[in-house]
Design a protein around this motif. Structure first.
Motif, short mmCIF file in Angstrom:
data_model
loop_
_atom_site.label_atom_id
_atom_site.label_comp_id
_atom_site.label_asym_id
_atom_site.label_seq_id
_atom_site.Cartn_x
_atom_site.Cartn_y
_atom_site.Cartn_z
N GLN A 1 22.13 80.78 38.66
CA GLN A 1 23.21 80.50 37.71
C GLN A 1 24.31 79.74 38.39
OE1 GLN A 1 22.74 80.95 34.45
NE2 GLN A 1 20.84 81.23 35.51
N PHE B 1 27.30 79.44 37.28
CA PHE B 1 28.60 79.72 36.69
C PHE B 1 29.68 79.88 37.74
CE2 PHE B 1 29.09 84.18 37.78
CZ PHE B 1 27.79 84.56 38.08
N PHE C 1 38.40 90.18 26.24
CA PHE C 1 37.45 90.68 27.22
C PHE C 1 38.03 90.61 28.62
CE2 PHE C 1 33.30 91.91 28.33
CZ PHE C 1 33.03 91.33 29.55
N ASP D 1 35.12 89.53 40.10
CA ASP D 1 34.31 90.54 39.42
C ASP D 1 34.39 90.37 37.91
OD1 ASP D 1 36.54 93.29 39.07
OD2 ASP D 1 37.00 91.26 39.70
N GLU E 1 31.76 87.89 37.03
CA GLU E 1 30.43 88.48 36.90
C GLU E 1 30.29 89.18 35.56
OE1 GLU E 1 29.11 89.44 41.47
OE2 GLU E 1 29.59 91.06 40.10
N LYS E 2 31.37 89.88 35.17
CA LYS E 2 31.30 90.60 33.89
C LYS E 2 31.13 89.61 32.75
CE LYS E 2 34.25 94.40 35.19
NZ LYS E 2 35.57 94.97 35.00
N GLN F 1 29.72 86.75 32.91
CA GLN F 1 28.37 86.22 32.94
C GLN F 1 27.40 87.21 32.32
OE1 GLN F 1 26.71 83.65 33.44
NE2 GLN F 1 24.67 84.40 33.84
N VAL F 2 27.56 88.50 32.63
CA VAL F 2 26.65 89.49 32.06
C VAL F 2 26.86 89.59 30.57
CG1 VAL F 2 26.10 91.93 32.02
CG2 VAL F 2 26.47 90.79 34.17
N ALA F 3 28.09 89.34 30.11
CA ALA F 3 28.35 89.37 28.67
C ALA F 3 27.85 88.12 27.97
CB ALA F 3 29.85 89.52 28.42
N GLY F 4 27.40 87.12 28.78
CA GLY F 4 26.84 85.94 28.15
C GLY F 4 27.86 84.96 27.63
N LEU F 5 29.14 85.15 28.01
CA LEU F 5 30.17 84.26 27.47
C LEU F 5 30.08 82.87 28.07
CD1 LEU F 5 33.24 86.60 27.43
CD2 LEU F 5 32.27 85.44 25.50
#
Lengths: 371, 236, 398
Positions: free
Chosen positions: C253, C255, C321, C361, C364-365, C367-371
Motif C-alpha cells: 500500500q 498510502f 474519525f 497510528d 494506519e487506522k 487505512q484499515v477503515a478504508g478511507l
C-alpha cells in the motif's frame, strides 16, 4: 471530599438548569439570557396561538414536551430594544424578519407577540399568508366581492381570522374602550352604528360570513383611526408577507382563470394596514422562502423575495436577520432536548449533529428525531 | 529509399503482430474496467469499537498492509450508523430510493419516540417510568428479535403428497423473515394511515410480544410442532 | 544325439533359435554388437527385438512429435529474428538508438503509431517478444519407447496433480513432525511462522500459465483447499519454499509512502490541496487549511450545499474519525455526478489531505477503515440484448 461532592453536585445542578430561565416576561428579558429557554403559560398560549401562529412542527413538539418554551435569541432582544425606544408619534416603523429556512423567524414573531400581549398592545396577527393564497385543498370557497368590483373574496378564511383576532385580543376587547367611529351598512336590515364597541364588529363578521371580508376592511380602517387617536397601540405581525407579491396564487376562479394576489380583497386590506400613514403602532413582517414555490427559492434576502413591487411598497423598512444557532445556543438547545428526553445517546452525538445540521434549528430538531 | 524501408518496416511490424493477436490467449474479462474490487481486498473496519478491539489484539499493523475496500456511501463511523437499521432501510426501499426509505424509517422512529414519551409522562411511579423504553433503536432490536422464527417449514414431496416439514433455519434467513413480516404487516394498513405511523405501531407491538407479526411467528411454531412427525422426511 | 542336443539346446537356450532366425533380416546387424553368441549378447538381441517391434509401432507418434517440436523451435527462432529486426526498425522510425531500445519503449512507440480506441487492452495492437505471445508448450512427455517420464502422465494433467501430491505429502510429513514434537512435549518455534498477509494464492489463470496445463474451476478450488490445509498446520513454516511458489505478493500500500508536505499561504497557515478527487462522475479538488476552526465550504456554499443528510455524514466521516473536525478548514470545488458521488469524492479528498496533518497510528487506522482507498468503480455498461447491465430477459425453459 465533602467539598468535592458538593462541587460535583452543584456543577451537575447548574449544568442541568443552564438552559432555562425563570424570567417569563419578555419585557424584562435582557442580554444575559440569550440562549436560554423560557416557558409560556398554558392559558397565554391558548389565547394567543390556538388558531395558528406557531409552526405545525413546533405544535407537535409542544405536545411531546408537555410545555411551550421559546428560546431567547438576539434578534428578538434587538427588536424589543428598538420597540422600547420608538417614538410613537412618528409614523409606524416596519420591521422585516428574514433568514434561511428553519432559522426561527416564525418563533421570533411568536416571541414578539407574547411581548406585545404583555405590554397591552392590540394584536393584529396573520399567522401564515400562504394559507390563504396557496393552500388550496380541493376547492376553496371563494365568492366575488360585492363591495369591490372584479375582486375575489375568501369568506371562510376571513371568518377564521376574525375568530383568531378575537381570541388574541380578548382582554382588550372586553374592556370595550374601543369604539367605532363610522357607521357601516351591510344590507337593508343590518348595520353597525358608530360608537359601537369593536367587539360587535368582530362578532358580526364571525356570524355573517358573507360580509367577513368587508368587516375586515372596516376593522382595519377603524384600528388605524383608533391608533391615530392614541386610544390603543397596535402591533401588526404578518408572517410570509412576500406571498402577497408573488405573481400567482393557487386559486382558480370558477372559469379556471388564475387569480393574482392583487385580485383578492384580503390582500388589499392588509396592504392598506401596512402603509406607514398612521402612527402609534409597530409593524413586524417576515419574508420567507417557504411562502413561494420551489423554483423561486434561490435566495432568502428580502430584496429577492419581496420583488420589485413589494420592495418599493415597503421601502423604507428595517431588516432584521434571524440567523443560525451560535455555539452557546446550540449547546443550550441540546441540553434542553436531553432534558425533555428528545435526544439521547453519548455526548459525541452533539458534535456530529452540530456538523450535519450546520446549526440550523429546524434541521437540528429533525435530525434529533430518530436518535 | 526511406519510403520503401518504412513501408517494409510497417509490413514487417504488421505481419508480426497480426500473428500475435491470432495466437494470443483470450482473457475472460468482458469489461475493460473492473466493476468491483478484486477478492483479495479486505472489508473496512471503521467503527471506533471494532478498531479498539483490533488495537488490543495488535493486528492493526498487519491489516494496514493489505488493500482495503472503501466503506459504502451509507456507512460512517458516527453513532448514527447501525447495521440493523440500515438493513431495515434497504428492505423498505423500492426502486433504489434510499432517501425516501430512510426518511420513512426515521419518521417511524420519531413516532415511536413521541408515543413512548407520552406514556412516560402519563406513568405515575418512577418504576413504571424506568420500564418504558425510550430509545427507538432498542425497540427495533427487541421487535426484530421477538419476530425471528426458530424453525421453518419446507415443502417436501413424498408419494404424490406435499408435506410441510419443519427444519432448521439459518440466522440470516431468520432475520430476513422477521423484517419481511414486519414490513408486510405494515403494508396491510388503511389508506389514510401513513407508513411511518403504522410501522411505529407494529414495532411497539412486536417489542411487547403482542401484535400481528408475533402471532404469525407463533402460528408458524405451532405448525412446526404439529408437523414434527414428518421431520424425518428431511433425510429420506 | 544331435537331436537330443538340439532338443536340450532348444530347451535351455530357446533364445538361440530366435537369434538364428533373427539373423536373417539384414538390418539387425546394426543392433548386434558382434558375431558372438554368448548369453549376454543373446539377451541384448532379446531386447533389441522388443524395442524394434515397439519402435515400429510407436515410431510414427514419436517421429511426428519430434517433427512438430523441431518445427516449433524453428518457428520460434524465426519469430525471434523477426521481432529483433522489427524492434530495430521501430527504433529507427522513432529516431531512437536501436541498441538501447527496451520493451517499454516498444510499447510506447506502438501506442503512438497505432492509436486504438478499443476498450480491451488485449485487443489493441501490440509487439512483444515471442515467448510472451505464443503459449508455452510442454517438453517431451514420453521417451522414445513411448514410456512417459512423469509418473502421473495418465491423469492427463501431470504437473497439477503432482502439486497436489506434493502438498499431501508435506501435510503428512508435518503431521508426523507434530506428533514427534508432542511426544517430546516441546512447543512450536514462535519465531518461525509464515507471513501470508501480503500475498494471495495464484489465480487460476496464473496457475494454468505456470503449469502449462488447463485447469477446471472445481480443480482450482480443490487446489486452494489443499493449500489452505497445508498452511493451517502450525509447522507450515518448514514447507515455506513450497508454499511461496504458489503465493503471489500483493503490491504494498502506498498510502504512507509519499505524504506531501504542506505549503504555506499568505497568512502563514499550512494547507494541502488534493487534485483529482474522483468518484463515479464527480470530479473535484479539496483544500485543507490547518490550523482552522471547522469551517466547510463546498463550491462557495456551506455544508448546506448538500440538502440530504447522507452526503453530509459522508463529508463528516473522515473529520470525525480523525478527531480534526474543529481544527481544520475545508474548501472544495466539485462538479459532475450526483450528491452521493460528490460526497464520496470529497470524503476521499479530505482523508487524503489529512494524511499530512495526522499522526502515523491514525494513518494506519484510516487505512484499515478504508478511507484512503480510491474508489475506481464506474457504472457498468448496458449490453445489447439485455435490459440492463446484468439483468437478462425472462428465462424460458423452451
Amino acid at each position: 471530599m465533602f467539598s468535592r461532592n458538593w462541587r460535583v453536585l452543584s456543577r451537575a445542578y447548574s449544568q442541568a438548569v443552564t438552559f432555562r430561565t425563570s424570567e417569563i416576561s419578555p419585557q424584562h428579558q435582557n442580554d444575559k439570557q440569550i440562549g436560554l429557554f423560557y416557558t409560556l403559560k398554558q392559558d397565554t398560549c391558548k389565547e394567543l396561538f390556538s388558531n395558528g401562529g406557531l409552526p405545525k412542527s413546533f405544535m407537535k413538539q409542544t405536545k411531546t414536551f408537555t410545555e411551550t418554551t421559546l428560546m431567547i435569541r438576539q434578534p428578538a432582544l434587538d427588536l424589543i430594544n428598538c420597540i422600547k425606544s420608538t417614538d410613537f408619534n412618528k409614523p409606524v416603523i416596519r420591521y422585516v424578519l428574514y433568514g434561511e429556512k428553519g432559522c426561527g423567524k416564525s418563533l421570533t414573531m411568536a416571541h414578539m407577540i407574547h411581548y406585545a400581549y404583555e405590554d397591552g398592545y392590540l394584536i393584529v396577527h396573520v399567522p401564515w399568508v400562504s394559507e390563504w393564497l396557496r393552500r388550496v385543498p380541493r376547492h376553496k370557497e371563494m365568492s366575488n366581492s360585492q363591495t369591490r368590483e372584479g375582486l375575489v373574496d375568501l369568506p371562510l378564511d376571513a371568518a377564521a381570522w376574525l375568530i383568531h383576532f378575537k381570541s388574541q385580543n380578548q382582554t382588550l376587547l372586553k374592556s370595550s374602550d374601543l369604539k367605532i367611529s363610522k357607521e357601516y351598512v351591510w344590507s337593508k336590515r343590518e348595520k353597525t352604528e358608530s360608537g359601537a364597541p369593536l367587539s360587535e364588529l368582530v362578532e358580526h363578521g364571525i356570524a355573517r360570513i358573507k360580509y367577513a371580508c368587508d368587516v375586515i376592511d372596516a376593522l382595519i380602517s377603524e384600528i388605524k383611526i383608533l391608533s391615530n387617536n392614541k386610544q390603543c397601540k397596535t402591533f401588526v405581525a404578518i408572517d410570509g408577507f412576500n406571498s402577497f407579491f408573488y405573481p400567482l396564487t393557487r386559486l382558480n376562479t370558477p372559469t379556471k382563470k388564475k387569480v393574482k394576489p392583487d385580485e383578492v380583497t384580503l390582500t388589499k386590506s392588509f396592504l392598506e394596514l401596512t402603509k406607514n400613514d398612521w402612527n402609534n403602532g409597530i409593524i413586524l413582517l417576515s419574508a420567507d422562502q417557504l411562502a413561494v414555490p420551489d423554483e423561486n427559492q434561490d435566495s432568502y434576502f428580502p430584496r429577492y423575495l419581496l420583488r420589485k413591487q413589494g420592495f418599493e411598497y415597503l421601502d423604507p423598512f428595517v431588516p432584521i436577520e434571524v440567523g443560525r444557532y451560535s455555539d452557546k445556543e446550540f449547546l443550550s438547545c441540546a441540553s434542553y432536548y436531553r432534558d425533555r428526553l428528545w435526544l439521547r445517546g453519548p455526548p459525541e452525538i452533539e458534535t456530529e449533529l452540530k456538523f450535519t445540521s450546520a446549526c440550523n434549528p429546524f434541521k437540528f430538531m429533525e435530525q434529533c428525531a430518530p436518535l | 529509399m526511406n519510403f520503401n524501408s518504412r513501408f517494409l518496416n510497417k509490413k514487417l511490424c504488421n505481419y508480426h503482430f497480426r500473428n500475435c493477436i491470432r495466437w494470443f490467449v483470450v482473457q475472460n474479462r468482458l469489461y475493460a474496467k473492473a466493476t468491483s474490487f478484486p477478492d483479495f481486498f479486505q472489508n473496512p473496519i471503521f467503527r471506533k469499537e471494532d478498531q479498539a478491539k483490533l488495537i488490543e489484539n495488535s493486528e492493526l499493523a498487519k491489516l494496514a498492509a493489505v488493500p482495503v475496500r472503501p466503506p459504502a456511501s451509507y456507512e460512517t463511523c458516527s453513532v448514527y450508523h447501525d447495521p440493523l437499521v440500515n438493513k431495515v432501510i434497504n428492505h423498505v426501499m423500492e426502486m433504489g430510493k434510499k432517501q425516501l426509505a430512510r426518511s420513512l424509517v426515521e419518521k417511524a422512529f420519531e413516532n415511536i419516540k413521541r408515543i413512548q414519551i407520552e406514556r412516560y409522562h402519563l406513568a405515575q411511579t418512577q418504576e413504571e417510568k424506568n420500564k418504558i423504553e425510550l430509545n427507538p433503536k432498542s425497540i427495533l432490536y427487541n421487535a426484530v428479535e421477538n419476530c425471528k422464527p426458530l424453525l421453518q417449514l419446507s415443502p417436501i414431496k413424498r408419494g404424490g403428497i406435499t408435506y410441510q416439514v419443519p427444519g432448521p433455519i439459518t440466522e440470516k434467513r431468520s432475520l430476513f423473515l422477521s423484517i419481511k413480516w414486519l414490513l408486510e404487516a405494515t403494508n396491510d394498513k388503511e389508506r389514510t394511515v401513513h407508513f411511518p405511523e403504522q410501522f411505529a405501531w407494529e414495532l411497539l407491538d412486536a417489542a411487547n410480544n403482542t401484535g400481528k407479526v408475533v402471532k404469525r411467528k407463533q402460528d408458524l411454531h405451532r405448525q412446526c410442532e404439529a408437523n414434527r412427525a414428518y421431520a424425518h422426511y428431511r433425510w429420506q | 544325439m544331435s537331436l537330443v542336443m538340439s532338443f536340450t539346446v532348444k530347451n535351455l537356450l530357446p533364445a538361440t533359435i530366435c537369434s538364428i532366425r533373427s539373423n536373417f533380416p539384414s538390418s539387425i546387424h546394426k543392433y548386434s554388437t558382434g558375431p558372438s553368441k554368448t548369453s549376454s549378447n543373446v539377451l541384448d538381441h532379446l531386447t533389441d527385438w522388443e524395442t524394434l517391434s515397439k519402435n515400429r509401432k510407436t515410431s510414427k507418434a514419436m517421429k511426428a512429435y519430434l517433427e512438430r517440436a523441431k518445427e516449433h523451435d524453428e518457428f520460434m527462432k524465426r519469430q525471434h529474428l523477426e521481432f529483433n529486426i522489427g524492434k530495430r526498425h521501430l527504433a529507427n522510425m522513432m529516431g531512437e538508438d536501436p541498441e538501447t531500445f527496451t520493451q517499454k519503449d516498444v510499447d510506447r512507440a506502438i501506442e503512438y503509431l497505432f492509436p486504438s480506441g478499443i476498450y480491451d487492452p488485449a485487443a489493441r495492437p501490440l509487439m512483444k517478444p515471442p515467448e510472451e505471445v505464443f503459449p508455452a508448450r510442454k517438453a517431451a512427455e514420453f521417451d522414445e519407447a513411448g514410456r512417459p517420464h512423469h509418473f502421473l502422465f495418465y491423469t492427463g494433467k501431470p504437473s497439477f496433480f503432482k502439486v497436489l501430491y506434493d502438498a499431501a505429502e508435506h501435510i503428512q510429513a508435518l503431521n508426523k513432525f507434530e506428533d514427534k514434537v508432542i511426544r517430546k512435549k516441546a512447543t512450536p518455534d514462535p519465531n518461525g511462522s509464515l507471513k501470508l498477509e501480503g500475498s494471495v494464492w495464484l489465480t487460476k489463470e496464473q496457475l494454468e500459465q505456470s503449469l502449462v496445463e488447463s485447469i477446471k474451476e472445481i480443480e482450482y478450488e480443490n487446489f486452494k483447499v489443499v493449500m489452505e490445509r497445508l498452511v493451517s498446520s502450525p509447522y507450515a513454516y518448514l514447507c515455506k519454499d513450497f508454499i511461496e511458489k504458489y503465493r503471489k505478493p500483493l503490491a504494498m500500500q502506498r498510502f504512507a509512502l509519499e505524504i506531501p508536505k504542506p505549503s504555506y499561504d499568505e497568512e502563514g497557515r499550512a494547507f494541502i490541496t488534493t487534485y483529482e478527487c474522483l468518484r463515479k462522475k464527480a470530479r473535484g479538488e479539496v483544500t485543507i487549511r490547518y490550523p482552522g476552526s471547522g469551517k466547510i465550504s463546498i463550491n462557495g456554499k456551506d455544508i448546506t450545499y448538500f440538502e440530504d443528510i447522507q452526503p453530509r455524514e459522508q463529508v463528516m466521516f473522515p473529520l470525525i474519525f480523525s478527531g480534526m473536525q474543529n481544527s481544520v478548514d475545508v474548501e472544495c470545488h466539485i462538479e459532475g455526478g450526483g450528491p452521493s458521488g460528490q460526497a464520496g469524492a470529497i470524503r476521499w479528498g479530505i482523508a487524503w489531505s489529512l494524511r499530512s496533518f495526522v499522526e502515523k497510528d491514525m494513518l494506519e487506522k484510516m487505512q484499515v477503515a478504508g478511507l484512503l482507498t480510491r474508489d475506481h468503480r464506474r457504472r457498468e455498461r448496458k449490453k445489447p440484448g439485455q435490459p440492463g447491465a446484468r439483468k437478462k430477459p425472462t428465462w424460458k425453459k423452451r
